[in-house]
Structure formats: C-alpha cells, structure tokens
Design an enzyme around this catalytic site. Structure first.
Site, PDB file in Angstrom:
ATOM      1  N   ASP A 167       0.812  -1.225   0.000  1.00 51.67           N
ATOM      2  CA  ASP A 167       0.000   0.000   0.000  1.00 51.67           C
ATOM      3  C   ASP A 167       0.840   1.267   0.000  1.00 51.67           C
ATOM      4  O   ASP A 167       0.447   2.285   0.576  1.00 51.67           O
ATOM      5  CB  ASP A 167      -0.958   0.024   1.205  1.00 51.67           C
ATOM      6  CG  ASP A 167      -1.769  -1.246   1.293  1.00 51.67           C
ATOM      7  OD1 ASP A 167      -2.243  -1.701   0.250  1.00 51.67           O
ATOM      8  OD2 ASP A 167      -1.914  -1.784   2.405  1.00 51.67           O
ATOM      9  N   LYS A 225       2.251   2.527  -5.000  1.00 52.18           N
ATOM     10  CA  LYS A 225       3.085   2.163  -6.157  1.00 52.18           C
ATOM     11  C   LYS A 225       2.374   2.456  -7.467  1.00 52.18           C
ATOM     12  O   LYS A 225       3.000   2.776  -8.466  1.00 52.18           O
ATOM     13  CB  LYS A 225       3.425   0.657  -6.115  1.00 52.18           C
ATOM     14  CG  LYS A 225       4.270   0.250  -4.946  1.00 52.18           C
ATOM     15  CD  LYS A 225       4.515  -1.244  -4.933  1.00 52.18           C
ATOM     16  CE  LYS A 225       3.300  -2.068  -4.597  1.00 52.18           C
ATOM     17  NZ  LYS A 225       2.800  -1.936  -3.222  1.00 52.18           N
ATOM     18  N   GLY A 251      -4.451  -4.207  -4.804  1.00 51.77           N
ATOM     19  CA  GLY A 251      -5.458  -3.389  -5.468  1.00 51.77           C
ATOM     20  C   GLY A 251      -5.042  -1.942  -5.447  1.00 51.77           C
ATOM     21  O   GLY A 251      -4.450  -1.495  -4.473  1.00 51.77           O
ATOM     22  N   HIS A 252      -5.280  -1.246  -6.528  1.00 55.73           N
ATOM     23  CA  HIS A 252      -5.025   0.179  -6.480  1.00 55.73           C
ATOM     24  C   HIS A 252      -5.928   0.938  -7.445  1.00 55.73           C
ATOM     25  O   HIS A 252      -6.543   0.360  -8.327  1.00 55.73           O
ATOM     26  CB  HIS A 252      -3.546   0.508  -6.697  1.00 55.73           C
ATOM     27  CG  HIS A 252      -2.991  -0.008  -7.973  1.00 55.73           C
ATOM     28  ND1 HIS A 252      -2.169  -1.093  -8.035  1.00 55.73           N
ATOM     29  CD2 HIS A 252      -3.149   0.422  -9.229  1.00 55.73           C
ATOM     30  CE1 HIS A 252      -1.845  -1.313  -9.289  1.00 55.73           C
ATOM     31  NE2 HIS A 252      -2.420  -0.418 -10.037  1.00 55.73           N
ATOM     32  N   GLN A 258       2.263  -5.748  -3.308  1.00 53.55           N
ATOM     33  CA  GLN A 258       2.613  -5.771  -1.876  1.00 53.55           C
ATOM     34  C   GLN A 258       3.945  -5.025  -1.651  1.00 53.55           C
ATOM     35  O   GLN A 258       4.289  -4.154  -2.410  1.00 53.55           O
ATOM     36  CB  GLN A 258       2.671  -7.206  -1.320  1.00 53.55           C
ATOM     37  CG  GLN A 258       1.302  -7.893  -1.252  1.00 53.55           C
ATOM     38  CD  GLN A 258       0.898  -8.574  -2.535  1.00 53.55           C
ATOM     39  OE1 GLN A 258       1.706  -9.240  -3.175  1.00 53.55           O
ATOM     40  NE2 GLN A 258      -0.341  -8.419  -2.939  1.00 53.55           N
TER      41      GLN A 258
HETATM   42  P1  IMP Z   1      -2.381 -12.742   1.656  1.00 52.33           P
HETATM   43  O1  IMP Z   1      -1.471 -12.143   0.644  1.00 52.33           O
HETATM   44  O2  IMP Z   1      -3.853 -12.522   1.331  1.00 52.33           O
HETATM   45  O3  IMP Z   1      -2.074 -14.171   1.940  1.00 52.33           O
HETATM   46  O4  IMP Z   1      -2.155 -11.957   3.044  1.00 52.33           O
HETATM   47  C1  IMP Z   1      -0.944 -12.081   3.791  1.00 52.33           C
HETATM   48  C2  IMP Z   1      -0.584 -10.766   4.448  1.00 52.33           C
HETATM   49  O5  IMP Z   1      -0.206  -9.838   3.441  1.00 52.33           O
HETATM   50  C3  IMP Z   1      -1.721 -10.101   5.235  1.00 52.33           C
HETATM   51  O6  IMP Z   1      -1.178  -9.410   6.342  1.00 52.33           O
HETATM   52  C4  IMP Z   1      -2.285  -9.114   4.249  1.00 52.33           C
HETATM   53  O7  IMP Z   1      -2.944  -8.040   4.892  1.00 52.33           O
HETATM   54  C5  IMP Z   1      -1.015  -8.669   3.546  1.00 52.33           C
HETATM   55  N1  IMP Z   1      -1.247  -8.195   2.186  1.00 52.33           N
HETATM   56  C6  IMP Z   1      -1.512  -8.921   1.083  1.00 52.33           C
HETATM   57  N2  IMP Z   1      -1.675  -8.146   0.018  1.00 52.33           N
HETATM   58  C7  IMP Z   1      -1.490  -6.890   0.428  1.00 52.33           C
HETATM   59  C8  IMP Z   1      -1.495  -5.628  -0.246  1.00 52.33           C
HETATM   60  O8  IMP Z   1      -1.681  -5.504  -1.465  1.00 52.33           O
HETATM   61  N3  IMP Z   1      -1.251  -4.546   0.547  1.00 52.33           N
HETATM   62  C9  IMP Z   1      -0.995  -4.654   1.864  1.00 52.33           C
HETATM   63  N4  IMP Z   1      -0.979  -5.801   2.527  1.00 52.33           N
HETATM   64  C10 IMP Z   1      -1.226  -6.919   1.813  1.00 52.33           C
END
Ligand code: IMP
Length: 429
Positions: free
Chosen positions: A13, A16, A40-41, A227
C-alpha cells in the site's frame, strides 16, 4: 535493453500505482509478476478513476502492452470481472493484455482453506486478504494439485480438474464438517471454470518467451511489484507475509526476465508506515497519532476495506528493504499527509533485548521485542498539495526527506504530495 522495476519497501500500500502510472508513459510493456487479487489500487487516467487488482496499469495507454506473468496467481472469476468492468468503461483491454499460460489458477477451495487456516488457534492470525493466495501458492510448490492457466486447454483437463476438485472437497468436508462442499464435485462447477478459461483464452500466451524476445529486442519494460518487500515470503516478517517474493528479489523469478536486464529499481515508500493484517510493527502508533495519520491519509484497505495500522517512518526496515531490493532511487509518497504534526519521529535504530542494532531481525519474535529508537524532527503546517519543486517544500519537510534519504543511503527521485498525477515533485526518476 532496459527494464525498470517498481518495488514497495514497506508492508504494501505504498501508492506504487501512481509511480507505475507515471513511468508507464516511458514504457513499451508493463508487467505484473507476483501476487494476485490480494493487491489493489486506483489509477486516475484521463480524469476517470479505475480500480485495478491484477491488470497492469498500462492498459489505459494504447501503445503499451500489458502482461500478467508466470509468477502471478489468478482467480479467473475476479480477473474476468476486472476485464469486463474495463470493457464497459471503453478501455481497449482486448488488444493490449497477455496472460501467462504458466500462471497458477485460484479455485474456491483455495479461498476456503485461506479462511480455515487463518482461524487456526495457537498464534496471532496472519490476517490474510482471504483471496486464496497462500493456499494457491502452496499447491504450486506442492505441484500435485496445482492447475496452471495452460492446463485448462489440454485434452485431459476436465478429468484432471474433476479429480483435484474431489480431493479438495473431501479434505474440506473433513476439516469443516459444518459446511457442504458437494458443489465442488458437480458438473456445473466444472462447466463454470471451463467457461472462464474459454473467456480468458484469447489473452493467453507464453509470456516468458514474449518478454525475453522483448528484452532482447531492446523494448522498455516496466515491472510492477505488488505488496511490499517486508511481506516477502523469504525475506519479510515471516510468517506475517504474503506467499510470494514481493521484494526486488522476486522480479526475475515471477516475470522470467533475467536480472541483467533490470537497469533501474525504484523503491516506493510512504512518508510514514502502515500495515494491514497481523504481525509485528515496531513503529505502530495505536493511539491518537496513528488515528490522525489514518484520517489524513485515508488509510483503509483497497481490497478488504480494513483500517490500516499506522505509525512513524521506520528507517531500519526501509533501509533493509531498499538494500534487499537493489533500489537505486526512492519515491516518497503521501508526504502531504504529515502536514500539521508539530513533531515527527523517524525510527533510526532498534533496541532488541538491550542490544542496539540497525539491522532488521529475521525472526518475528525479535521484531515484536523491538523498542524503536527515534529521532524527533520538527513538523510543518502548510498544505503541500500545490508544491511542485523540492526547494519550495517547507524547510522542515526538506530536512525530513533528506534525513530519510541519508539513512537509507539512496537518493530521492520523486516526492508525491497528493493523489493526482500532477501532484508530484519529480526530481529524477
Ligand atoms: P495474503 O497475501 O492474502 O495471503 O495476506 C498475507 C498478508 O499480506 C496479510 O497481512 C495481508 O494483509 C497482507 N497483504 C496482502 N496483500 C497486500 C497488499 O496488497 N497490501 C498490503 N498488505 C497486503
């Protein structure tokens, strides 16, 4: 031959999307190479707002090809929704998107497993986005139950998917007897997924060969990370991470573009820190300061709408992430959010069990034990959203940015002072 990668240096977040959007204008091909619909953005193009999750932000420019590469995990239903939404908004998606035949597919059982695993007792929950990301990557590395995009078009595809669906339905029925998983073994389930595959087929290609050809032909590639580096499965705050290599080290494995082509790495940071989901966060401000940052920065998740945890800028974590990702220049985002604070803290070192360090610990328990050592800076009051040059920023803001750059030992190439493309101080990106 030149490829630029854009990598988040915190816990995701970092805005980017805006940096990618700016750099897209100088690129021939934009590539998304890891993660899935957990990211997502919002992109603002020609005055319109678009929400993107899997599709690279180059789709709004006619002369840019967009690639969802092999390291991405694709939920076909969600990707088709995204494609159809863009079609309805008259975006020329049908001519400028390629999807790797090697990318892995997310099925309903992955989301069910995500839900079940997240609620396992015994430690703080990872707090995933529930998009089935981790279970899909588990199947990829486990291999036997994995289904890649290209598998859907093989002669034995239906039999294989039927067997895999049955194995998952049996597993889930045992793990969660209160829920009925029979639907997964029905013919209508198979029909739905083969229909999704048929709709995606016109976009499917061997993107690895396509990108290698493009790199060798001297095309300009832009590789868009999802991420952030601290969520990298190998180098982040394990187990509170995502399931892919979200730091700079993942660019080549996910895209298939060898590291030798990557001539520039832009590291994207917020001027403060945020985190969604579980896991240690040394500079978290679970107090009025954190709430003020959340309110001013609208810090709520794009995908899950969860309030983001907010805190002071952590230069120890950022320096680690920048080194790990091979960053050449920094993009510091959301600086305007920090206006009106009397004082701002930057974490310059950690104290862990009485020991001072500037290195980022490898174990979550050590990170949890961190006492941040702060340097306090004077804040600034004015509205920054109209500022377009570094020298016109308030002196305290210039000092704050210079200090961040000094600790991370990388120059600042861009400063963002608002969400719009023009609300940017482009120093040298
Ligand atoms: P997962 O990717 O859904 O398995 O989530 C694993 C961890 O990564 C969790 O703490 C999510 O909140 C975090 N996470 C996954 N995708 C994002 C993102 O795009 N932005 C911020 N945190 C993310």
């Amino acid at each position: 031959m030149s490829a630029t990668s854009v990598i988040g240096l915190q816990w995701g977040d970092e805005a980017k999307g805006k940096v990618v959007d700016i750099l897209t204008g100088k690129s021939d091909i934009v590539v998304r190479y890891q993660g899935g619909a957990n990211a997502g953005h919002t992109v603002v193009a020609d005055g319109k707002k678009y929400k993107l999750s899997l599709i690279p932000s180059g789709v709004f420019r006619h002369n840019v090809q967009n690639v969802i590469a092999s390291g991405v995990v694709i939920d076909p239903e969600s990707l088709l929704n995204e494609i159809n939404t863009l079609r309805n908004q008259d975006v020329a998606i049908d001519t400028n998107l390629l999807i790797s035949d090697r990318a892995h597919l997310i099925f309903p059982w992955h989301k069910e497993k995500d839900r079940l695993l997240n609620s396992l007792a015994g430690r703080e929950s990872i707090g995933t986005t529930m998009r089935g990301i981790g279970p899909c990557y588990s199947d990829k590395y486990g291999r036997s139950l994995a289904v890649r995009v290209g598998d859907m078009f093989r002669p034995n595809a239906k039999e294989r998917l039927r067997e895999i669906a049955k194995a998952n339905a049996d597993y889930l029925a045992k793990a969660d007897p209160d829920k009925n998983y029979e639907e997964l073994t029905s013919e209508s389930f198979l029909t739905t997924y083969f229909d999704y595959a048929a709709q995606l087929k016109p976009f499917v290609a061997d993107t690895t060969t396509y990108l290698l050809d493009a790199a060798e032909a001297g095309k300009k590639l832009l590789l868009e990370g999802a991420q952030g580096a601290l969520l990298d499965v190998d180098h982040g705050t394990f187990p509170y991470v995502t399931s892919s290599n979200s730091s700079g080290v993942g660019v080549s494995s996910g895209s298939g573009v060898p590291a030798c082509y990557i001539t520039k790495v832009v590291g994207v940071l917020k001027a403060y820190a945020t985190r969604v989901g579980g896991g240690p966060f040394p500079t978290e401000q679970d107090n009025e300061t954190g709430q003020k940052i959340r309110d001013r920065g609208a810090e709520y998740g794009t995908v899950t709408k969860r309030p983001r945890r907010c805190g002071w800028f952590d230069a120890v974590a950022a320096r680690y992430a920048a080194r790990l990702s091979g960053v050449g220049a920094l993009a510091v985002m959301l600086l305007d959010v920090l206006s009106t604070f009397d004082e701002l803290n930057i974490c310059i070192a950690y104290e862990i069990n009485g020991q001072k360090t500037i290195n980022f610990p490898s174990h979550a328990d050590d990170l949890r034990a961190v006492k941040p050592i702060y340097e306090t800076h004077r804040g600034w009051q004015g509205d920054l959203t109209g500022v377009r040059s570094f020298n016109n920023l308030p002196r305290n803001a210039q000092y704050y940015l210079n200090r961040i750059s000094e600790i991370i030992a990388r120059p600042i190439g861009l400063v963002s002072v608002g969400p719009d493309r023009e609300q940017t101080i482009n120093i040298n990106l």
